[in-house]
Design a protein around this motif. Sequence first.
Motif, short mmCIF file in Angstrom:
data_model
loop_
_atom_site.label_atom_id
_atom_site.label_comp_id
_atom_site.label_asym_id
_atom_site.label_seq_id
_atom_site.Cartn_x
_atom_site.Cartn_y
_atom_site.Cartn_z
N PHE A 68 0.95 -1.06 -0.12
CA PHE A 68 -0.02 0.23 -0.01
C PHE A 68 0.83 1.41 -0.05
O PHE A 68 1.54 1.80 1.02
N ILE A 69 1.18 1.94 -1.28
CA ILE A 69 2.02 2.80 -1.21
C ILE A 69 1.50 4.21 -0.69
O ILE A 69 0.33 4.49 -0.57
N GLU A 70 2.67 4.79 0.15
CA GLU A 70 2.03 5.97 0.81
C GLU A 70 2.29 7.35 0.01
O GLU A 70 2.90 7.31 -0.65
N VAL A 79 -14.52 5.49 -5.26
CA VAL A 79 -14.14 4.19 -5.85
C VAL A 79 -12.80 3.95 -6.31
O VAL A 79 -12.06 4.67 -6.68
N GLY A 80 -12.25 2.82 -6.08
CA GLY A 80 -10.94 2.36 -6.39
C GLY A 80 -9.78 3.14 -5.63
O GLY A 80 -8.56 3.23 -6.41
N LEU A 81 -9.96 3.95 -4.59
CA LEU A 81 -8.93 4.65 -3.89
C LEU A 81 -8.44 3.84 -2.84
O LEU A 81 -7.37 4.33 -2.16
N GLY A 82 -8.48 2.57 -2.59
CA GLY A 82 -7.66 1.74 -1.54
C GLY A 82 -8.47 1.62 -0.42
O GLY A 82 -7.86 0.86 0.58
N LYS A 83 -9.84 1.70 -0.25
CA LYS A 83 -10.38 1.49 1.10
C LYS A 83 -10.12 -0.26 1.44
O LYS A 83 -9.97 -0.49 2.68
N THR A 84 -10.50 -0.98 0.60
CA THR A 84 -10.66 -2.49 0.85
C THR A 84 -9.05 -2.79 1.22
O THR A 84 -8.87 -3.44 2.04
N HIS A 85 -8.12 -2.28 0.21
CA HIS A 85 -6.78 -2.82 0.53
C HIS A 85 -6.34 -2.59 1.86
O HIS A 85 -5.93 -3.07 2.71
N LEU A 86 -6.54 -0.92 2.21
CA LEU A 86 -6.09 -0.66 3.48
C LEU A 86 -7.03 -1.32 4.69
O LEU A 86 -6.14 -1.91 5.73
N VAL A 123 -7.20 4.14 -8.67
CA VAL A 123 -5.94 3.33 -8.52
C VAL A 123 -6.41 2.18 -9.33
O VAL A 123 -5.41 1.80 -10.03
N ARG A 124 -7.42 1.75 -9.16
CA ARG A 124 -7.87 0.45 -10.00
C ARG A 124 -7.89 0.49 -11.27
O ARG A 124 -7.42 -0.31 -12.29
N GLU A 125 -8.26 1.76 -11.78
CA GLU A 125 -8.11 2.06 -13.25
C GLU A 125 -6.51 2.19 -13.89
O GLU A 125 -6.25 1.70 -14.79
N LEU A 126 -5.87 2.85 -12.88
CA LEU A 126 -4.54 3.00 -13.15
C LEU A 126 -3.83 1.34 -13.21
O LEU A 126 -3.20 1.04 -14.12
N GLU A 127 -4.15 0.56 -12.31
CA GLU A 127 -3.69 -0.86 -12.47
C GLU A 127 -4.29 -1.74 -13.78
O GLU A 127 -3.80 -2.47 -14.31
N GLY A 128 -5.67 -1.01 -13.96
CA GLY A 128 -6.30 -1.73 -15.18
C GLY A 128 -5.64 -1.30 -16.46
O GLY A 128 -5.33 -2.50 -17.31
P1 ADP Z 1 -11.84 0.69 -2.88
O1 ADP Z 1 -12.36 -0.32 -2.16
O2 ADP Z 1 -11.62 2.10 -2.26
O3 ADP Z 1 -12.76 0.75 -4.00
P2 ADP Z 1 -9.43 -1.04 -3.58
O4 ADP Z 1 -8.95 -0.84 -2.06
O5 ADP Z 1 -10.30 -2.04 -4.03
O6 ADP Z 1 -10.29 0.33 -3.75
O7 ADP Z 1 -8.20 -0.64 -4.41
C1 ADP Z 1 -8.46 -0.65 -5.81
C2 ADP Z 1 -6.89 -1.04 -6.47
O8 ADP Z 1 -6.01 -0.34 -6.13
C3 ADP Z 1 -6.53 -2.44 -5.59
O9 ADP Z 1 -6.06 -3.30 -6.44
C4 ADP Z 1 -5.55 -1.76 -4.70
O10 ADP Z 1 -4.64 -2.72 -4.47
C5 ADP Z 1 -4.90 -0.55 -5.29
N1 ADP Z 1 -4.66 0.52 -4.63
C6 ADP Z 1 -5.20 1.45 -3.96
N2 ADP Z 1 -4.58 2.35 -3.46
C7 ADP Z 1 -3.36 1.92 -3.46
C8 ADP Z 1 -2.04 2.32 -2.78
N3 ADP Z 1 -1.97 3.41 -2.17
N4 ADP Z 1 -0.86 1.54 -3.23
C9 ADP Z 1 -1.12 0.50 -3.88
N5 ADP Z 1 -2.18 -0.06 -4.53
C10 ADP Z 1 -3.21 0.73 -4.20
#
Ligand code: ADP
Length: 340
Positions: free
Chosen positions: A13-15, A47-54, A206-211
């Motif tokens: 999880f990048i800061e 959406v896609g900002l890392g809530k689930t990841h964190l 971030v999800r789109e970035l990865e997509g």
């Molecule tokens: P949300 O639950 O807010 O919709 P997710 O937690 O599913 O978002 O994050 C979407 C994708 O982006 C995941 O694959 C997650 O790993 C990645 N991601 C989001 N924030 C970061 C971060 N700060 N560093 C690395 N990956 C991130």
Amino acid sequence: ESQLNPNYNFDSFIEGDSNRLARSAGMAVANKPGGTSFNPLLIYGGVGLGKTHLAHAIGVEIKEKYPDKTVLYISSERFTQQFIDSVKSNTRNDFIHFYQMIDVLIIDDVQFLSGKTGTQDVFFHIFNHLHQNGKQVIISSDKAPVDMQDIEQRLLSRFKWGLSAELQAPDYETRVSILQNKLYRDGVDMPDEIVDYIAKNIKSNVRELEGVLVSMIAQASFNRKEFTLSLTKQIVDKFVKNTKREVSIDQIQKVVSSYFDLDVATLQSKTRKRHIVQARQLAMFFAKKMTKASLASIGSQIGKRDHATVLHACKTVDNLTETDKQFRKYVEDLTKKLTY
Ligand code: ADP
Ligand code: MG
């Protein structure tokens, strides 16, 4: 079964400025679950900002530090479904009892509890029990408690007991780091100018970035192609188009005007007052971003301007979004208003 995904950890999880508060609050909670004033810890953001990841990262870290603690991650939808099933099968008490035994409860996307009074009621009781017994609760939501709708007041007031930390859209540097980190993990080499192009063009998710990365890697290996700028442009373009929602230029003008407390006629007028010019530029920017209309057509609909004015507006908004925090907030707020 904790339902935790070990890949969603703090290391991955990048800061950045956009997530620093939420990330360090998460770390603090992981170090002392139930033992900080961040209880509950509420993580909110788009959406896609890392809530689930964190949320997972906190759970994973707790499991590592305190293997004996029971940690459970659950989405609000599943929680709701389990509750409904328990009512049907007359096992509501077992359901409640099960949740009251947990040391760390992570409940994702609580906005899905909106309007579900029965589930909210049972969650309220579980929450109180856990909190009174010094157990940790972690909640995620797409909105801050003050903006949540159709959630009972008594539950909202509990949400406000601890800390609410926002995950914002990452800035350019953070977007580059996220991309580089992902490439590194996947063992893929990509030229800097390509990474830069992606980071400059995919901004709010971030999800789109990865997509984009995933589809670039797939394309390149499938067609034995190099990572060229033209391939990148094609893929980025497709992503941007696919996520264009059906919003009309009329709607955009209404939403932007009301956000800045103007009427649409003022927005379209010839005035050069700075705040009105900015609002007009934002309307043009969103029209370009969210509709398939041409620059010329956007210009003619937003106060009879030409295509060069619209192009200039889009560039100005892009620049200000990078450099001006207040302005970035406008873009984020408006994006939310226009996409939900
Ligand atoms: P949300 O639950 O807010 O919709 P997710 O937690 O599913 O978002 O994050 C979407 C994708 O982006 C995941 O694959 C997650 O790993 C990645 N991601 C989001 N924030 C970061 C971060 N700060 N560093 C690395 N990956 C991130
Ligand atoms: Mg999520």
